[in-house]
Every structure is written in C-alpha cells, then in structure tokens.
Design a protein around this motif. Sequence first.
Motif: not given
Length: 140
Positions: A60-82
């Motif tokens: 989808g081209r709406d904000m919610g669809s774009l946010q979900k895609f980025v969060k689920d597919t592209l975003e990588v989080k680095c946990d500095i403790n573990s």
Amino acid sequence: MKQAWEDLGSEYESSSSVLIGDADCTVEQELCQEQGVKGYPTIKYFPAGEGREGKPYQGGRDMGSLQKFVKDTLEVKCDINSKEGCTDKEIKFIDSMKEKASADRQAQIARLDKMKGDKMKPELKQWVMQRLSILRSMEA
C-alpha cells in the motif's frame, strides 16, 4: 503518496538501519534506467547485503502500510547490551565507546549530528546514523 513518503522519511531520519530517499527521474535518468523505473511513482527497497539492484515494493501507498513494511522488512535494531541484532562493525564500535567517558560520547554525538546533514554516500550516512543510535542508547 508524496506526503506519506515525506512523513516516512522524517520518521526514519535518525534511523541507523533505514534510509528513505527519492530520485527525480527527469534529472537522474541514468539511475532510473539502471533500476528499471518505467512509471511514477515507483518504490524500490534495498535490503542490506543484497546488492545494488532494488526490489520492487508492491504494498500500500498510505503511511500505515509503508510504516509496517519498513518496520517488518527493513528496520534492524542493535541492542547495545546484549549486542543482539548488531553487526560486527557495530559491536566493535560499542566496545570501543563503552570505555569512553560520557563527555567523550557526547562530543561524538555532537560531531555526528553535524555530519548527518552533509551530502555523503548512503553507506556512509547509514554508518553515521548507526553510530548516533548506539551513542544515544549509551547516554540514555
């Protein structure tokens, strides 16, 4: 669509793993031809480590669809403790910065904050943002 894209870019502006950008194909004709862009707007994404050819986004081209895609597919989080989700490069940086005083980390944050607005290659900008994210987590 344009507003959703701009809002998404603002949301991920300080992301260490996601870079939202755009290209004007009337100006960047060679780039758009290389990427096989035939219609506008075309959204492509570039997963880390998978080469320079973008994959077509079909959601989808709406904000919610774009946010979900980025969060689920592209975003990588680095946990500095573990150190879970961190690259070897990030781990090395974490280890070196843990030894530093808070004032030194704050100075690095100030330096990198100035750099992030400069024109640079996407890989360098991503590394700047990764270091900022790590340093800010350490100072939180």
